[in-house]
Design a protein around this motif. Structure first.
Motif, mmCIF file in Angstrom:
data_model
loop_
_atom_site.group_PDB
_atom_site.id
_atom_site.type_symbol
_atom_site.label_atom_id
_atom_site.label_comp_id
_atom_site.label_asym_id
_atom_site.label_seq_id
_atom_site.Cartn_x
_atom_site.Cartn_y
_atom_site.Cartn_z
ATOM 1 N N ARG A 38 56.876 14.110 39.293
ATOM 2 C CA ARG A 38 55.824 14.310 40.284
ATOM 3 C C ARG A 38 55.380 12.999 40.920
ATOM 4 O O ARG A 38 55.027 12.962 42.095
ATOM 5 C CB ARG A 38 54.629 14.999 39.616
ATOM 6 N N ALA A 74 55.302 12.148 44.899
ATOM 7 C CA ALA A 74 54.097 11.638 45.569
ATOM 8 C C ALA A 74 54.388 10.337 46.291
ATOM 9 O O ALA A 74 53.888 10.098 47.401
ATOM 10 C CB ALA A 74 52.980 11.438 44.542
ATOM 11 N N ALA A 116 44.876 15.839 42.294
ATOM 12 C CA ALA A 116 45.999 15.577 43.197
ATOM 13 C C ALA A 116 46.244 14.072 43.284
ATOM 14 O O ALA A 116 45.304 13.271 43.310
ATOM 15 C CB ALA A 116 45.707 16.140 44.587
ATOM 16 N N GLU A 129 50.242 12.765 47.304
ATOM 17 C CA GLU A 129 50.158 14.188 47.627
ATOM 18 C C GLU A 129 49.107 14.430 48.703
ATOM 19 O O GLU A 129 49.323 15.196 49.647
ATOM 20 C CB GLU A 129 49.837 14.986 46.363
ATOM 21 N N TYR A 152 49.879 15.644 52.679
ATOM 22 C CA TYR A 152 49.119 16.701 53.353
ATOM 23 C C TYR A 152 48.451 16.137 54.605
ATOM 24 O O TYR A 152 48.431 16.784 55.670
ATOM 25 C CB TYR A 152 48.086 17.271 52.384
ATOM 26 N N TYR A 180 59.005 19.233 52.754
ATOM 27 C CA TYR A 180 58.044 19.371 51.661
ATOM 28 C C TYR A 180 58.425 20.525 50.741
ATOM 29 O O TYR A 180 58.299 20.434 49.506
ATOM 30 C CB TYR A 180 56.637 19.627 52.218
ATOM 31 N N LEU A 199 56.215 18.850 47.889
ATOM 32 C CA LEU A 199 54.978 18.223 48.360
ATOM 33 C C LEU A 199 54.021 19.294 48.886
ATOM 34 O O LEU A 199 54.448 20.318 49.412
ATOM 35 C CB LEU A 199 55.274 17.201 49.462
ATOM 36 N N LEU A 228 46.901 21.736 47.207
ATOM 37 C CA LEU A 228 46.223 20.583 46.609
ATOM 38 C C LEU A 228 45.198 20.999 45.558
ATOM 39 O O LEU A 228 44.536 20.144 44.968
ATOM 40 C CB LEU A 228 45.508 19.766 47.693
#
Length: 393
Positions: free
Chosen positions: A177, A181, A278, A282, A286, A315, A320, A327
């Protein structure tokens, strides 16, 4: 010819030295290795700054290095944020140890704390990232947060780190992860730099924008395969892109090329308690979708719509977040959303590097319609926010 002081620009472009590879820290403990004395030339009493868990992870790797080179080390935890209170505690720890070198280990907040501490104490600093989640190991910049994890301000530092040690074995210990990110944080460079500086005729800004385009293309082409084979060739390239190349772009382009609306959205969201699970990248990823949505809504930019749909597909492929719900903010209230938007729209915000004015109501509408197709989102907005529908058209 007389010149104004305003015409002078100081850039901190890169660390003085970058060492990268597998088993780098292990090799530094071997006094016959080429880079074994990289620490010793900078100081003999290092203070190692990181989070509690990171320090436990890295201390066994650093102990043989310090022992081999007779360095008297101490450790200090920055807590959970690079905050003013944490920095005061770290300053005391440095003074108690009579530190002549700061070594930062960990993610973005740990490295920001170490860099800012070194800057405040006029000491050299080494950065050792433990994940590829940000380019903080490279940059001459630190973000300062409140004790409640809300972004407050950033600090431009006198120089980039004196040494950056990128040990792929250490990076590989981080959860997948974090790399995802980091990809989100790094790819933002193109979408932000192209808007803020894409029309510039200044040589270095042109270079920064073009490097941001290349970075985007590398991430588009290699991210999916990198995630399938940790430690492989594409994985290494994506790590380098996220940690190193993203830092180069910020260094060459300077503040005006570094961040725009995507990072401003991140900063606003940090003021919502429910966003704290989050990761930085991340929220920034967004925020790119929000920025493109603003370009569609306010400018009628069809290219922004195409770019947004391309990113949504990307994404989806790598995991993502695309929406507030992704989120963990699906239940956020209109009041909280308004608060985040107001923070992102403060007069000092990087959001104002956009070539058009943005009000909090515009930003809120964009934030709740990041996956909506087309320029009109009126009929597709979340029913949770009917009061925002009129702002979209």
């Amino acid at each position: 010819m007389a010149t104004s002081m305003d015409s002078f620009i100081s850039l901190s472009i890169a660390p003085a030295q970058v060492i990268r590879g597998f088993n780098v820290l292990e090799q530094m403990g071997d006094t016959t290795a080429p880079w074994s004395k990289a620490f010793t030339r900078l100081g003999s009493r290092p203070l190692v700054v990181g989070g509690d868990r990171t320090l436990d992870l890295v201390k066994p790797r650093l102990k043989p290095v310090f022992k081999a080179h007779h360095l008297a080390s101490a450790t200090a935890s920055y807590g959970k944020d690079c905050s003013e209170e944490a920095l005061r505690s770290l300053q005391q720890a440095g003074a108690d140890h009579h530190a002549d070198l700061i070594i930062g280990v960990g993610g973005g907040k740990a490295l920001d704390a170490a860099k800012l501490l070194a800057n405040q104490c006029s000491l050299p600093v080494v950065t050792i990232p433990t994940s590829a989640a940000t380019c903080a190991a490279w940059t001459a910049l630190s973000n300062v947060y409140s004790e409640h994890h809300a972004f407050l301000y950033d600090v431009s530092l006198a120089r980039c780190p004196d040494l950056l040690v990128l040990d792929y074995d250490l990076i590989a210990t981080a959860p997948e992860r974090t790399l995802v990110a980091g990809i989100g944080d790094a790819i933002a460079k193109w979408y932000e730099a192209s808007v803020s500086s894409g029309q510039s005729d200044q040589t270095l800004l042109i270079a920064a924008v073009q490097q941001a385009r290349v970075l985007r293309d590398i991430l588009f082409q290699r991210s999916a395969s990198a995630l399938k084979e940790p430690g492989g060739k594409d994985w290494q390239e994506v790590v380098d892109a996220s940690v190193l190349m993203a830092g180069v772009i910020g260094g060459i382009g300077g503040a005006q090329c570094r961040t725009v609306a995507a990072h401003a959205v991140h900063n606003g969201l940090t003021h919502l308690r429910s966003s704290h699970d989050a990761l930085h990248g991340e929220k920034v990823a967004y925020g790119i979708l929000v920025q493109l949505r603003l370009e569609e809504m306010i400018q009628g930019n069809l290219l922004a719509e195409t770019a947004r749909q391309q990113l949504i597909k990307f994404y989806s492929a790598i995991g993502l977040p695309q929406t507030l719900t992704d989120l963990g903010l699906g239940g956020v209230t209109i009041a909280d959303l308004h608060h985040a938007a107001e923070v992102a729209c403060l007069p000092s915000s990087d959001l104002h590097r956009l070539p058009f004015a943005v009000a909090p109501s515009h930003l809120m509408a964009a934030m709740v319609s990041t996956t909506t197709p087309g320029l009109s989102a009126k009929s597709d907005l979340s029913t949770s926010y009917p009061e925002l529908r009129s702002e979209v058209e």
